[in-house]
Design an enzyme around this catalytic site. Sequence first.
Site, PDB file in Angstrom:
ATOM      1  CB  ALA A  66      -0.794  -0.054   1.283  1.00 34.61           C
ATOM      2  N   GLY A 105       0.380  -5.264   0.496  1.00 37.70           N
ATOM      3  CA  GLY A 105      -0.308  -5.130  -0.440  1.00 37.70           C
ATOM      4  C   GLY A 105      -0.125  -5.690  -1.864  1.00 37.70           C
ATOM      5  CD  GLU A 108      -2.830  -7.769   1.878  1.00 32.83           C
ATOM      6  OE1 GLU A 108      -2.286  -6.538   1.582  1.00 32.83           O
ATOM      7  OE2 GLU A 108      -3.359  -8.409   2.692  1.00 32.83           O
ATOM      8  CD  GLU A 128       0.960  -5.926   5.145  1.00 31.58           C
ATOM      9  OE1 GLU A 128       1.706  -6.944   5.440  1.00 31.58           O
ATOM     10  OE2 GLU A 128       0.356  -6.066   4.110  1.00 31.58           O
TER      11      GLU A 128
HETATM   12  N1  3HC Z   1       4.612   3.536   0.463  1.00 35.58           N
HETATM   13  C1  3HC Z   1       5.144   4.538   0.074  1.00 35.58           C
HETATM   14  N2  3HC Z   1       6.318   5.146  -0.221  1.00 35.58           N
HETATM   15  C2  3HC Z   1       6.930   3.828  -0.093  1.00 35.58           C
HETATM   16  C3  3HC Z   1       6.752   2.737  -0.089  1.00 35.58           C
HETATM   17  C4  3HC Z   1       5.466   2.369   0.395  1.00 35.58           C
HETATM   18  N3  3HC Z   1       4.827   1.080   0.557  1.00 35.58           N
HETATM   19  N4  3HC Z   1       7.845   1.739   0.177  1.00 35.58           N
HETATM   20  C5  3HC Z   1       8.841   2.497  -0.110  1.00 35.58           C
HETATM   21  N5  3HC Z   1       8.313   3.930  -0.347  1.00 35.58           N
HETATM   22  C6  3HC Z   1       9.482   4.858  -0.726  1.00 35.58           C
HETATM   23  C7  3HC Z   1      10.409   5.284   0.579  1.00 35.58           C
HETATM   24  O1  3HC Z   1       9.842   6.189   1.456  1.00 35.58           O
HETATM   25  C8  3HC Z   1      11.447   5.797  -0.330  1.00 35.58           C
HETATM   26  O2  3HC Z   1      11.268   7.042  -0.532  1.00 35.58           O
HETATM   27  P1  3HC Z   1      12.355   8.131  -0.637  1.00 35.58           P
HETATM   28  O3  3HC Z   1      12.955   7.729  -1.719  1.00 35.58           O
HETATM   29  O4  3HC Z   1      11.425   9.437  -0.894  1.00 35.58           O
HETATM   30  O5  3HC Z   1      12.886   8.386   0.811  1.00 35.58           O
HETATM   31  C9  3HC Z   1      11.381   4.921  -1.760  1.00 35.58           C
HETATM   32  O6  3HC Z   1      10.129   4.653  -1.783  1.00 35.58           O
HETATM   33  C10 3HC Z   1      12.308   4.001  -1.914  1.00 35.58           C
HETATM   34  O7  3HC Z   1      12.429   3.060  -0.602  1.00 35.58           O
HETATM   35  P2  3HC Z   1      13.545   2.429  -0.023  1.00 35.58           P
HETATM   36  O8  3HC Z   1      14.703   3.423   0.249  1.00 35.58           O
HETATM   37  O9  3HC Z   1      13.292   1.844   1.193  1.00 35.58           O
HETATM   38  O10 3HC Z   1      14.096   1.581  -1.131  1.00 35.58           O
HETATM   39  P3  3HC Z   1      14.760  -0.042  -1.075  1.00 35.58           P
HETATM   40  O11 3HC Z   1      14.922  -0.200  -2.503  1.00 35.58           O
HETATM   41  O12 3HC Z   1      15.798  -0.039   0.017  1.00 35.58           O
HETATM   42  O13 3HC Z   1      13.670  -0.892  -0.455  1.00 35.58           O
HETATM   43  C11 3HC Z   1      11.377  -1.690  -0.352  1.00 35.58           C
HETATM   44  C12 3HC Z   1      12.409  -1.144  -1.202  1.00 35.58           C
HETATM   45  C13 3HC Z   1      11.999  -3.174  -0.080  1.00 35.58           C
HETATM   46  C14 3HC Z   1      10.273  -1.806  -1.142  1.00 35.58           C
HETATM   47  C15 3HC Z   1      11.174  -0.912   0.946  1.00 35.58           C
HETATM   48  O14 3HC Z   1      10.964   0.426   0.409  1.00 35.58           O
HETATM   49  C16 3HC Z   1      10.035  -1.504   1.754  1.00 35.58           C
HETATM   50  O15 3HC Z   1      10.373  -2.157   2.652  1.00 35.58           O
HETATM   51  N6  3HC Z   1       8.886  -0.564   1.693  1.00 35.58           N
HETATM   52  C17 3HC Z   1       7.898  -0.955   2.488  1.00 35.58           C
HETATM   53  C18 3HC Z   1       7.227  -2.118   2.077  1.00 35.58           C
HETATM   54  C19 3HC Z   1       5.847  -2.296   3.196  1.00 35.58           C
HETATM   55  O16 3HC Z   1       5.984  -2.145   4.304  1.00 35.58           O
HETATM   56  N7  3HC Z   1       4.840  -2.637   2.492  1.00 35.58           N
HETATM   57  C20 3HC Z   1       3.663  -2.880   3.060  1.00 35.58           C
HETATM   58  C21 3HC Z   1       2.958  -1.663   3.195  1.00 35.58           C
HETATM   59  S1  3HC Z   1       1.538  -1.940   4.185  1.00 35.58           S
HETATM   60  C22 3HC Z   1       0.326  -2.567   3.111  1.00 35.58           C
HETATM   61  O17 3HC Z   1       0.555  -2.806   2.116  1.00 35.58           O
HETATM   62  C23 3HC Z   1      -1.011  -2.518   3.940  1.00 35.58           C
HETATM   63  C24 3HC Z   1      -1.966  -3.434   2.918  1.00 35.58           C
HETATM   64  O18 3HC Z   1      -1.857  -4.699   3.692  1.00 35.58           O
HETATM   65  C25 3HC Z   1      -3.378  -3.040   2.972  1.00 35.58           C
END
Ligand code: 3HC
Length: 693
Positions: A66, A105, A108, A128
């Site tokens: 997400a 997401g 998912e 998450e």
């Molecule tokens: N939403 C918004 N922005 C995000 C994001 C997300 N899910 N994931 C990453 N970003 C942004 C980061 O803030 C960063 O922004 P910036 O360049 O402005 O600082 C940019 O994307 C790049 O991220 P990283 O520096 O972390 O890049 P990496 O290549 O090192 O890692 C990644 C990539 C493994 C995808 C890592 O960013 C990550 O773990 N992201 C979060 C993933 C996550 O937690 N997903 C679950 C979200 S909650 C969800 O999905 C709810 C659902 O169940 C309904």
Amino acid sequence: MGAVNAVADLAIEGEIAVLALDSPPVNALSHILREGIFNGIKQAIGNDAVKTIVLICRGRTFVAGADITEFGKPMKSPSFNDVLGLIEGSPKPVIAALHGTALGGGLELALSCHYRVSVPSAKGGLPEVHLGIIPGAGGTQRLPRIVGPRRALEMITSGAHVNAATLHREGLLDEIVAEDELRAGAIAFAAKVIAQKMPLKKIRNLDEKLAEVRGKPAFFAEFRAANARKFRGFLAPEYGIRAIEAAVDLPFEEGLAFEGRLFEELLKSPQSAAQRYAFFAERQAGKIPDIADDTPIIPIAKTGVIGAGTMGGGISMNFANAGIPVTIVEANQEALDRGLGVIRKNYENTAKRGRLKPEDVERRMNLLKGSLDMQDLADCDLVIEAVFEDMDIKKSVFTRLDGIVKQGAILATNTSYLNVNEIAAMTRRPEHVIGLHFFSPANVMRLLEIVRGKATSKSVIATSMKLAKKIGKIAVLVGVCHGFVGNRMLAARQAQANAMLMEGAMPWDIDKVLYDFGMPMGPFAMADLAGLDIGWKKATSSSANIREVLCEMDRRGQKTGAGFYDYDDKRNARPSPVTEKLVNDFLAKAGVTPRKITDEEILERCIHTMINEGAKILEEKIAIRASDIDIVWINGYGWPVYRGGPMFYADTLGLAHVVAKLKEHAPKLGAGFSISPLLEKLAATGQRFQDLQ
Ligand code: 3HC
Ligand code: NAI
């Protein structure tokens, strides 16, 4: 066909529609992406020529979850479940083609498709929990149906990224295709689905794996008990377990609705707010305002470490783990053998636990070369000094290094407290000198304080930040002061803990309050773990403090079986009558009548003084931003991430409240205590530390 919207593109190749998503940087499921998928899938379904649909992403990754920046705002239609429901209900098979990290997401989304293929390097996971929430788009309902409840529990409560081979073995992936040929591989798979008339496989209809644990509450109870320590204080893992229980016990739609309620509740919780803050704080820490992205990086192919003690050994392992050779220089053969022996034992223990292949133990050991001669460091690109914490010794080491190591190399010190500028001044290249302050155990702890000296060049800083990432560390850039960010704040806390011993609290009273707050241990348990004799020199016992007397009694912490606490042979701590008597003797000698100190006072004196020190650190520009301080505390000292770090915690309390409490306790806080003017100013104007960024 063609563009569906700005981030989605639909191509028709014979009977196969390819819906390609492209929303940098990580294809997060923002409103526009959801809309692109929804409309793209609809168009493909409505196109009579199309028999199957491939969902693929451009850029560095499949959907990584997400869009976290949209959390807290009302979700614009189409919602996650609208999108996923459309896909799952599609009369034409939809195949997800994964690369990079299919997370949250994103996974998912893939689970709502009928088939999944990936490249070998792809990973999937439901992380998450790290944001203080649970999967909210069916992940807790679909994952257990495909990989089984046990694996679902593990994945959802750990948030682990699981590699493609494992996901394939566990049934989540249907096929792994060649690394650089995801599109072609997915299309070939789609052709197979058509040719073999493969069915519309809907995960929601699977029941076999759930049935195995249905009616067996002990299954979940055991999982809770086995992980109680790990989950202590966190809401999200428990909610994840409940949602998986619902998957087992309820029909799919009811389970989905239950998941939705838990998700919404967590999303509004202070824990999730803190954890989401920490997620962005960690990324923010990597950004240094005066250092441009194109700052030249010094290639680091060969490293050296001086000292194979507690820190030198752990530091060396970081490089060996990343495949970078290390020359370790010690003062004598015995210390070198001991140091290398400890490293080997560490690796062997990891291998015994199945987390390292036996051949990797040797491969890593082969990257470590022991030496007694500093000349062997001549061609290193980076040398890290980890000798005793003694300025004279460090100065002499740096004077020698300057004469030996090639020009252009980085010379770093792992000092905990000492002045990096003074150390740098011993060389003719202070611009190449920097502090790389690892935390113990250095091969485990993720924090690296990078200490910028007054002459340190931007290129040396940029290289250090990049290298930190390569060896799996979270780096925070700090300035020079006694103890930098972490230890300086720790000292403020320790001073209060020591003072409260002399007012009537016992070590375990203080430790318990901090443990209950969520810290892994309190200051006295921590001292016992590190060894009470760190920096201890047999003093004139008439002036010795409690800790020094314990050392004299040979109670030097866990390693001697006793310190502030008594330990059994499994290192379980018990309050010690010996310590209790010692503390009481000290009080009697000082003529102090012990008083009962409330838990509230213990907590406030320990934590609020740390916050105050953090504010001074900000004022002095030792840290770039308040969130950097929080990252130090979360990753270097086990501050509970669900409280977001000390500065974030202060913001949640309200800075005016913190100041009022500090003023209330001020008479007891010691002669050296003063309130940070910055803290007072923010409190007076109703601002938060976060507002400074
Ligand atoms: N939403 C918004 N922005 C995000 C994001 C997300 N899910 N994931 C990453 N970003 C942004 C980061 O803030 C960063 O922004 P910036 O360049 O402005 O600082 C940019 O994307 C790049 O991220 P990283 O520096 O972390 O890049 P990496 O290549 O090192 O890692 C990644 C990539 C493994 C995808 C890592 O960013 C990550 O773990 N992201 C979060 C993933 C996550 O937690 N997903 C679950 C979200 S909650 C969800 O999905 C709810 C659902 O169940 C309904
Ligand atoms: P240690 O005492 O375990 O190891 C120091 C090693 O350096 C010893 O093996 C010693 O033989 C060797 N040594 C001393 N002089 C030398 C020389 N001239 N040439 C080569 N080797 C020499 O000490 P520890 O705990 O590893 O600390 C090292 C440094 O790391 C100190 O500056 C300390 O403040 C810092 N540090 C320590 C942490 C800890 O928790 N122990 C955490 C972070 C930093």
